[in-house]
Design a protein around this motif. Structure first.
Motif, short mmCIF file in Angstrom:
data_model
loop_
_atom_site.label_atom_id
_atom_site.label_comp_id
_atom_site.label_asym_id
_atom_site.label_seq_id
_atom_site.Cartn_x
_atom_site.Cartn_y
_atom_site.Cartn_z
N GLU A 41 -6.03 -5.98 4.86
CA GLU A 41 -4.21 -5.68 5.01
C GLU A 41 -3.66 -6.92 5.78
O GLU A 41 -2.50 -7.31 5.29
N GLY A 42 -4.30 -7.65 5.82
CA GLY A 42 -4.25 -9.23 7.29
C GLY A 42 -3.63 -10.39 6.56
O GLY A 42 -3.46 -11.74 7.28
N ALA A 43 -3.67 -10.78 5.72
CA ALA A 43 -2.97 -11.69 4.37
C ALA A 43 -1.34 -11.96 5.54
O ALA A 43 -1.17 -11.91 5.84
N VAL A 44 -1.79 -13.73 6.09
CA VAL A 44 -0.66 -14.13 6.99
C VAL A 44 -0.08 -15.39 5.02
O VAL A 44 -1.13 -16.22 4.68
N VAL A 45 1.19 -16.03 5.15
CA VAL A 45 1.33 -16.99 4.77
C VAL A 45 0.79 -18.18 5.07
O VAL A 45 0.13 -18.33 6.92
N HIS A 46 0.94 -19.19 4.25
CA HIS A 46 -0.32 -20.67 4.83
C HIS A 46 -1.61 -20.80 4.86
O HIS A 46 -2.20 -21.73 5.17
N THR A 47 -2.01 -19.90 4.72
CA THR A 47 -3.73 -18.95 4.31
C THR A 47 -4.36 -19.74 5.78
O THR A 47 -5.20 -20.49 5.75
N PRO A 48 -3.18 -19.24 6.95
CA PRO A 48 -4.39 -20.14 8.47
C PRO A 48 -6.14 -19.39 7.73
O PRO A 48 -6.36 -18.43 7.56
N VAL A 49 -6.84 -20.54 8.43
CA VAL A 49 -8.32 -20.70 7.85
C VAL A 49 -8.99 -19.02 8.97
O VAL A 49 -10.10 -18.60 8.68
N ALA A 50 -8.52 -18.72 9.80
CA ALA A 50 -8.89 -17.58 10.54
C ALA A 50 -9.08 -16.43 10.14
O ALA A 50 -10.02 -15.74 10.34
N HIS B 244 0.87 -1.26 0.06
CA HIS B 244 0.04 -0.09 0.06
C HIS B 244 0.50 0.98 0.15
O HIS B 244 0.02 2.17 -0.63
N ALA B 245 2.24 0.85 0.30
CA ALA B 245 2.76 2.21 0.57
C ALA B 245 3.61 2.43 -0.62
O ALA B 245 4.06 3.73 -0.76
N GLU B 246 3.74 1.39 -0.82
CA GLU B 246 4.45 1.12 -2.13
C GLU B 246 3.68 2.24 -3.47
O GLU B 246 4.07 3.21 -4.55
N LEU B 247 2.26 1.55 -3.02
CA LEU B 247 2.02 2.19 -4.84
C LEU B 247 0.89 2.84 -4.27
O LEU B 247 0.48 3.78 -5.68
#
Length: 355
Positions: free
Chosen positions: A64-73, A45-48
């Motif tokens: 903005e909250g995506a996390v690796v391995h796509t936790p279902v929570a 967001h800051a870069e673009l």
């Protein structure tokens, strides 16, 4: 000798180039998306800058909250935003975490997706989603998961650190290398795989030397895209099974695990698929593919042992036993003793051997 094969093309639109993010609004219009939920990290967001302007005013909100391995929570948090904003499409800007979350949302809603990748991970070209619940990752495949369109903008990869670029690139090469001996392989995918390996093998050292050079970044992203097409078109074998096993067992970093294991898994399969792996060697410009990959890792300063990325030595036997349960199809039978030797060499960072 004539060959029989089946070749199925995914229904996907790809826009590739330098500065192609400028096409975002037009591509959203093409998909009839008027209110997009944008998935982007704070850094993106800051870069673009003004994301609403980039979408041509077709933005309903930002997550903005995506996390690796796509936790279902985390997916559930994003789904609450979807329920509140009622978007008619998803735009994901980022690496594997953003793409994974977009695919998880699409699986639940069938909303159209437009992905702008910032790494060489490649999952944007596949109908496969891996989700994590309580630390356990499960994968599934569905036409709903496959994005409708992908914009590859070379500019978005320039800020990727050189070292991460190298490791991400080696992870991509794994998709192409296994495509060459896939059970459901075909001549078109094999051509793409060979070209992909050649492009990445030649461009990744240049990316390390000149990370802001758009020409070498363009070659690397093109190679990574071809690898991703391979991953989305044909089945994978021992290498991907083994990475999945040891990665989950010891919580190892994804791309680094691929980078370390690839020369060893290719060595293991070389006796059973000499012609296919010979094409990989040719693409690498090396007499032997496994050796060529091991040397490429050294040139790139990538990790070459499982020990240095966090795998304990006493885990080798457990990993070998697990990897031989419910094995993927593989050109060479997956035998526990051979896998144990493979993992022992990979743990120590020794030169790969066919065994």
């Amino acid at each position: 000798m004539s060959q029989s094969f089946t070749y199925q093309v995914s229904p996907m639109r790809v826009v590739f180039g330098v500065g192609t993010i400028a096409d975002l609004a037009d591509e959203l219009e093409r998909l009839n998306i008027t209110r997009a939920l944008v998935l982007a990290s704070r850094r993106q967001h800051a870069e673009l800058g003004d994301l609403a302007a980039l979408t041509g005013g077709r933005m309903a909100g930002l997550f903005e909250g995506a996390v690796v391995h796509t936790p279902v929570a985390v997916t559930e948090q994003a789904m609450q935003v979807v329920r509140d904003l009622k978007p008619d499409g998803v735009v994901a800007i980022g690496a594997g975490a953003a793409t994974g979350l977009s695919k998880a949302i699409a699986l639940r809603t069938d909303l159209p997706q437009l992905i702008l990748p910032t790494s060489y991970a490649g999952s944007e070209m596949t109908p496969v989603l891996g989700e994590t619940v309580d630390g356990v990752k499960t994968t599934q495949s569905s036409p709903k998961i496959l994005p409708e369109a992908v914009i590859y903008d070379v500019n978005l990869t320039v800020s990727m650190p050189a070292q991460f670029s190298a490791i991400s690139g080696l992870n991509a090469i794994a998709h192409a290398a296994e495509a060459l001996y896939a059970r459901d392989g075909n001549p078109i995918t094999s051509l793409m795989a060979e070209e992909a390996i050649a492009k990445l093998a030649s461009s990744l050292p240049e990316v390390m030397a000149r990370p802001r050079d758009l020409e070498v970044r363009s070659d690397a992203l093109y190679g990574a895209w071809l690898c991703a097409v391979c991953l989305g078109t044909v089945g994978m074998a021992l290498h991907h099974k083994l990475c999945h096993t040891v990665g989950a067992l010891f919580d190892l970093p994804h791309a680094e695990t691929h980078a370390v294991l690839l020369p060893h898994t290719i060595a293991y399969n070389t006796p059973a698929a000499p012609d296919a792996i010979g094409r990989a060697a040719k693409a690498l410009g090396a007499p032997d593919a496994a050796d060529g990959l091991f040397e490429l890792s050294a040139r790139l300063g990538a990790p070459r042992s499982l020990a240095e990325i966090g795998m304990p030595e006493d885990g080798i036997a457990r990993a070998a036993e697990l990897a031989t349960r419910n094995p993927y199809w593989n050109p060479r039978p997956i035998e526990q003793a051979g896998i144990y030797d493979l993992l022992k060499r990979a743990w120590a960072g020794a030169r790969p051997q066919a065994g």
